[in-house]
Design a protein around this motif. Sequence first.
Motif, PDB file in Angstrom:
ATOM      1  N   MET A  11       0.393  -1.230   0.183  1.00 42.82           N
ATOM      2  CA  MET A  11       0.172  -0.171  -0.042  1.00 42.82           C
ATOM      3  C   MET A  11       0.731   1.168   0.377  1.00 42.82           C
ATOM      4  O   MET A  11       0.668   2.283  -0.052  1.00 42.82           O
ATOM      5  N   GLN A  12       1.780   1.334   0.979  1.00 47.67           N
ATOM      6  CA  GLN A  12       3.271   2.404   0.796  1.00 47.67           C
ATOM      7  C   GLN A  12       3.310   2.823  -0.180  1.00 47.67           C
ATOM      8  O   GLN A  12       3.608   3.982  -1.187  1.00 47.67           O
ATOM      9  N   GLU A  13       3.448   1.747  -1.579  1.00 51.00           N
ATOM     10  CA  GLU A  13       4.086   2.054  -3.164  1.00 51.00           C
ATOM     11  C   GLU A  13       2.659   2.583  -4.220  1.00 51.00           C
ATOM     12  O   GLU A  13       2.939   2.866  -5.148  1.00 51.00           O
ATOM     13  N   LEU A  14       1.889   2.780  -3.603  1.00 55.82           N
ATOM     14  CA  LEU A  14       1.138   3.534  -3.837  1.00 55.82           C
ATOM     15  C   LEU A  14       1.092   5.379  -3.955  1.00 55.82           C
ATOM     16  O   LEU A  14       0.308   5.504  -5.016  1.00 55.82           O
ATOM     17  N   GLY A  15       2.078   5.272  -2.403  1.00 52.50           N
ATOM     18  CA  GLY A  15       1.864   6.667  -2.932  1.00 52.50           C
ATOM     19  C   GLY A  15       0.915   7.104  -1.641  1.00 52.50           C
ATOM     20  O   GLY A  15      -0.181   6.802  -0.942  1.00 52.50           O
ATOM     21  N   ILE A  16       0.991   8.751  -1.908  1.00 57.99           N
ATOM     22  CA  ILE A  16      -0.861   9.940  -1.256  1.00 57.99           C
ATOM     23  C   ILE A  16      -1.526   9.208  -1.500  1.00 57.99           C
ATOM     24  O   ILE A  16      -1.850   9.028  -2.771  1.00 57.99           O
ATOM     25  N   GLU A  17      -2.539   8.979  -0.625  1.00 57.21           N
ATOM     26  CA  GLU A  17      -3.999   9.085  -1.409  1.00 57.21           C
ATOM     27  C   GLU A  17      -4.353  10.774  -1.148  1.00 57.21           C
ATOM     28  O   GLU A  17      -4.980  11.339  -0.663  1.00 57.21           O
ATOM     29  N   THR A  18      -4.496  10.901  -2.605  1.00 58.58           N
ATOM     30  CA  THR A  18      -4.866  12.649  -2.828  1.00 58.58           C
ATOM     31  C   THR A  18      -6.028  12.264  -2.596  1.00 58.58           C
ATOM     32  O   THR A  18      -6.685  13.488  -3.326  1.00 58.58           O
ATOM     33  N   ALA A  19      -7.379  11.922  -2.706  1.00 52.47           N
ATOM     34  CA  ALA A  19      -8.457  11.824  -2.774  1.00 52.47           C
ATOM     35  C   ALA A  19      -9.177  10.514  -1.619  1.00 52.47           C
ATOM     36  O   ALA A  19      -8.900   9.512  -1.788  1.00 52.47           O
ATOM     37  N   PRO A  20     -10.242   9.991  -1.388  1.00 52.54           N
ATOM     38  CA  PRO A  20     -10.619   8.689  -0.895  1.00 52.54           C
ATOM     39  C   PRO A  20     -10.438   8.129  -1.794  1.00 52.54           C
ATOM     40  O   PRO A  20     -11.504   7.785  -3.086  1.00 52.54           O
ATOM     41  N   GLY A  21      -9.847   6.821  -1.685  1.00 48.24           N
ATOM     42  CA  GLY A  21      -9.255   5.382  -2.469  1.00 48.24           C
ATOM     43  C   GLY A  21      -8.595   5.976  -3.348  1.00 48.24           C
ATOM     44  O   GLY A  21      -8.740   5.263  -4.843  1.00 48.24           O
ATOM     45  N   VAL A  22      -8.370   7.168  -3.737  1.00 47.02           N
ATOM     46  CA  VAL A  22      -7.466   7.263  -4.690  1.00 47.02           C
ATOM     47  C   VAL A  22      -5.935   7.604  -4.412  1.00 47.02           C
ATOM     48  O   VAL A  22      -5.721   8.145  -4.164  1.00 47.02           O
ATOM     49  N   PHE A  23      -5.247   6.876  -5.190  1.00 48.51           N
ATOM     50  CA  PHE A  23      -3.573   7.058  -4.719  1.00 48.51           C
ATOM     51  C   PHE A  23      -2.603   7.805  -6.019  1.00 48.51           C
ATOM     52  O   PHE A  23      -3.552   7.387  -6.973  1.00 48.51           O
ATOM     53  N   ALA A  24      -1.585   8.050  -5.331  1.00 49.70           N
ATOM     54  CA  ALA A  24      -0.611   8.635  -6.571  1.00 49.70           C
ATOM     55  C   ALA A  24      -0.632   7.952  -7.311  1.00 49.70           C
ATOM     56  O   ALA A  24      -0.497   8.494  -8.839  1.00 49.70           O
ATOM     57  N   ALA A  25      -0.853   6.443  -7.496  1.00 48.97           N
ATOM     58  CA  ALA A  25      -0.436   5.469  -8.701  1.00 48.97           C
ATOM     59  C   ALA A  25      -1.429   5.849  -9.510  1.00 48.97           C
ATOM     60  O   ALA A  25      -0.673   5.164 -10.511  1.00 48.97           O
ATOM     61  N   GLU A  26      -2.681   5.721  -9.341  1.00 47.79           N
ATOM     62  CA  GLU A  26      -3.471   5.846 -10.008  1.00 47.79           C
ATOM     63  C   GLU A  26      -3.565   6.703 -11.050  1.00 47.79           C
ATOM     64  O   GLU A  26      -3.258   7.245 -12.227  1.00 47.79           O
ATOM     65  N   THR A  27      -2.754   8.435 -10.108  1.00 51.23           N
ATOM     66  CA  THR A  27      -2.660   9.299 -11.192  1.00 51.23           C
ATOM     67  C   THR A  27      -1.514   9.310 -12.192  1.00 51.23           C
ATOM     68  O   THR A  27      -1.853   9.867 -13.275  1.00 51.23           O
ATOM     69  N   ASP A  28      -0.519   8.557 -11.675  1.00 47.64           N
ATOM     70  CA  ASP A  28       0.596   8.946 -12.541  1.00 47.64           C
ATOM     71  C   ASP A  28       0.362   7.469 -13.531  1.00 47.64           C
ATOM     72  O   ASP A  28       0.857   8.048 -14.451  1.00 47.64           O
ATOM     73  N   TYR A  29      -0.920   6.797 -13.135  1.00 44.33           N
ATOM     74  CA  TYR A  29      -0.815   5.496 -14.849  1.00 44.33           C
ATOM     75  C   TYR A  29      -1.959   6.527 -15.499  1.00 44.33           C
ATOM     76  O   TYR A  29      -1.509   6.412 -17.149  1.00 44.33           O
ATOM     77  N   LEU A  30      -2.571   7.280 -15.229  1.00 44.53           N
ATOM     78  CA  LEU A  30      -3.791   8.183 -16.018  1.00 44.53           C
ATOM     79  C   LEU A  30      -3.083   9.311 -16.663  1.00 44.53           C
ATOM     80  O   LEU A  30      -3.290   9.283 -17.469  1.00 44.53           O
ATOM     81  N   VAL A  31      -1.477   9.962 -15.885  1.00 40.93           N
ATOM     82  CA  VAL A  31      -1.071  11.250 -17.154  1.00 40.93           C
ATOM     83  C   VAL A  31       0.242   9.968 -17.968  1.00 40.93           C
ATOM     84  O   VAL A  31       0.393  10.263 -18.369  1.00 40.93           O
ATOM     85  N   ARG A  32       0.558   8.662 -17.435  1.00 40.49           N
ATOM     86  CA  ARG A  32       1.130   8.077 -18.086  1.00 40.49           C
ATOM     87  C   ARG A  32       0.708   7.679 -19.246  1.00 40.49           C
ATOM     88  O   ARG A  32       0.920   7.339 -20.603  1.00 40.49           O
ATOM     89  N   HIS A  33      -0.467   6.687 -19.814  1.00 40.96           N
ATOM     90  CA  HIS A  33      -1.146   6.335 -19.857  1.00 40.96           C
ATOM     91  C   HIS A  33      -2.932   6.145 -20.511  1.00 40.96           C
ATOM     92  O   HIS A  33      -2.779   5.897 -22.306  1.00 40.96           O
ATOM     93  N   GLU A  34      -3.077   7.467 -20.916  1.00 35.02           N
ATOM     94  CA  GLU A  34      -4.297   8.440 -20.680  1.00 35.02           C
ATOM     95  C   GLU A  34      -4.609   9.571 -20.974  1.00 35.02           C
ATOM     96  O   GLU A  34      -3.796  10.287 -21.803  1.00 35.02           O
ATOM     97  N   PHE A  35      -5.474  10.397 -20.104  1.00 40.97           N
ATOM     98  CA  PHE A  35      -5.591  11.499 -20.915  1.00 40.97           C
ATOM     99  C   PHE A  35      -5.039  12.895 -19.821  1.00 40.97           C
ATOM    100  O   PHE A  35      -5.782  13.561 -19.745  1.00 40.97           O
ATOM    101  N   GLY A  36      -4.619  11.708 -18.671  1.00 45.41           N
ATOM    102  CA  GLY A  36      -4.317  12.389 -17.255  1.00 45.41           C
ATOM    103  C   GLY A  36      -3.099  13.931 -17.887  1.00 45.41           C
ATOM    104  O   GLY A  36      -2.338  14.191 -18.334  1.00 45.41           O
ATOM    105  N   GLN A  37      -3.572  14.471 -16.455  1.00 42.21           N
ATOM    106  CA  GLN A  37      -2.070  15.610 -16.280  1.00 42.21           C
ATOM    107  C   GLN A  37      -2.141  16.762 -15.151  1.00 42.21           C
ATOM    108  O   GLN A  37      -3.358  16.670 -14.177  1.00 42.21           O
TER     109      GLN A  37
END
Length: 493
Positions: A466-492
Motif C-alpha cells: 500500500m505504501q508504494e501506491l503513494g499518497i491518497e489524494t482523494a478517498p480511495g485515489v492514490f498517486a499510483a492511479e494518477t501516475d497511470y492516468l498521466v502516463r497512459h491516458e488523458f491525465g495531466q
Amino acid sequence: MAKHGGIIAMSKTMPSPPRECDLLIVGGGINGAGIARDATGRGLSVVLCEQDALAAHTSSASTKLIHGGLRYLEHYEFGLVRKALREREVLMRIAPHVIHPLRFVMPHDRGQRPGWLIRLGLFLYDHLARRELLPASAAVDLRRHAAGLPLKPMFERGFAYSDAAVDDRRLVELNALDAREKGAAIFTHTRCTSTERHGNHWLATLHDTRNEAQSFTVKARMLVNATGPWAAGFLHDVAHAGARQSLRLVKGSHIVVRKLFDHEDAYIFQHPDGRIVFAIPYRDDTTLIGTTDVEYHGDPATVAITDDEIDYLCALINRYFRQAIDRHDVIASFSGVRPLVNDEAHQRDTASAATRDYRLALDTEGAPLLTVFGGKLTTYRKLAEEAVDRLASHLDNRHGHWTADACLPGGDLFGARPDNRNVLGFAEFVAQMQARYDWLPPTLVERYVHRYGTRIHVLLAGRQSMQELGIETAPGVFAAETDYLVRHEFGQY
C-alpha cells in the motif's frame, strides 16, 4: 488537475498536432469517439477535437444503461430494438469491465395494460435477437421476491427481465483511448471555430478553449460533425452547409438519493402519463432515478434539472415505494440534452415517444461532410461502423469491419478475442485479481478492475505494498492511479 468523476484530468497544454489527416471529427461524445476508434483501426488518419472534456455533456448524462429499449416496442420500432439487442451482446463482450448484467423488476399496476400483453412484449424482447449472455424474462411474485419488500403492499406481482448497466463516461474514454493508441490525435478543450471547404479537402481552425490565442489549422480530406445537440448549429455556423435533417432536443434529468433498497436489481416503472422511470442501484450506496424526457429549447451547455422535474420523479417513486422522498432527499442531480431525429411523421408525438434511432447525412458537394443526427448509447458502435463504411468508400479504403471482434482497452479478460467468458466469468476474474494483489483491500482491487480491466497490471506494475501506491489524494485515489492516468491516458498534473 481538473477532475471528472474524481479520476480523469484533461490535458492543459496543446500538443503539436498533425497538420493533415483523412478525417477531422468534431465532437468527443460517444459517437465521435466511436467513429475515431473504428476509422483508426481501418488505417485512416484521424484528428478528433472536443470543446470540453470527453463525454462532458449528453454521453455522460444518460441513465447508465446498455439496453434494447423495451419501451420502443410500444411504438413498433422493432428494427431499432433488434439492432440494440444485438449490440447489447457485442458491447458486453468487448467491454466487460464497464458493462455489467442488470436485472429489472417491473411491478404491475392494475391501471396499466393487462399482464398477458406485458408478457407478450417481454417474449418479443427475449427473442427479437440472439441472446446468449442474459437470462430470459419471467413473472415474479412480489410478495415473495426481494424486490417486493420496498414496494407498497398493493403491488403483488410483476415481471423481471435483463439488460445491462454501463459506466457511460468511461465507455467514451475507452473508445478515445483505443483510437489514440491506434494513432488518432485526440484534442480536448479544443473548439473548431471555422472551416473552409475546398474540392478535395477541408481547412479547419481549432482553438484551445482555455487560451484562445493558441490555435492551429488542420487539413482534412473529410469532416465529421458528431457534435450531438449542437449538430444543426455547427452545420450552419461553422461548416456553412444547409441542414437536411432537423433535431428535436429532449432533456433527460436524473436525481440521486440515499439507497431505497438493499437488493441488486433495478426497477422500471411506468408513470400514468406513459413515461418510463428507472430506479437503479448506484455508487456509494445510492439510488439513481430517471429520466424525465421533456422538450428543451435552451443552450445544451447550460442544461439543468428544474424543481418540477424533481417533483415529478419524487412523485413517481412515492407512487410505488413505501419510503417516501421529496426534494430534501436529493443529494445530487444531472441533466443532459438528447439530440433526437425530428421525424416529420411523428412530430406530434411526446418527447418520450420520439425515435432514438439515428440518421447519417453525407454531403459530397465538395470535400465530404458527414453529420450524425440522433442515436443512443447502445447503438454507438454500429453507428460508427456505418459512418466509417460511408466515408471509407470515398477514400478507397477496403479494410472492413473489426470493432465487434476487438476488446476495448482492458476488456481482454480471458484473451484478445472477446467471447462469452468475458461476461460470464467476470466475477472469476475479479477474484483472481484480488488473490494476485492480496496486499490491497479487495474493494479497491474490484474498483480498479471495473475501471481498468486487465490494465490493472499496468497500474500496479512494480508495486507490492500500500505504501508504494503513494499518497491518497482523494478517498480511495492514490498517486499510483494518477501516475497511470498521466502516463497512459488523458491525465495531466
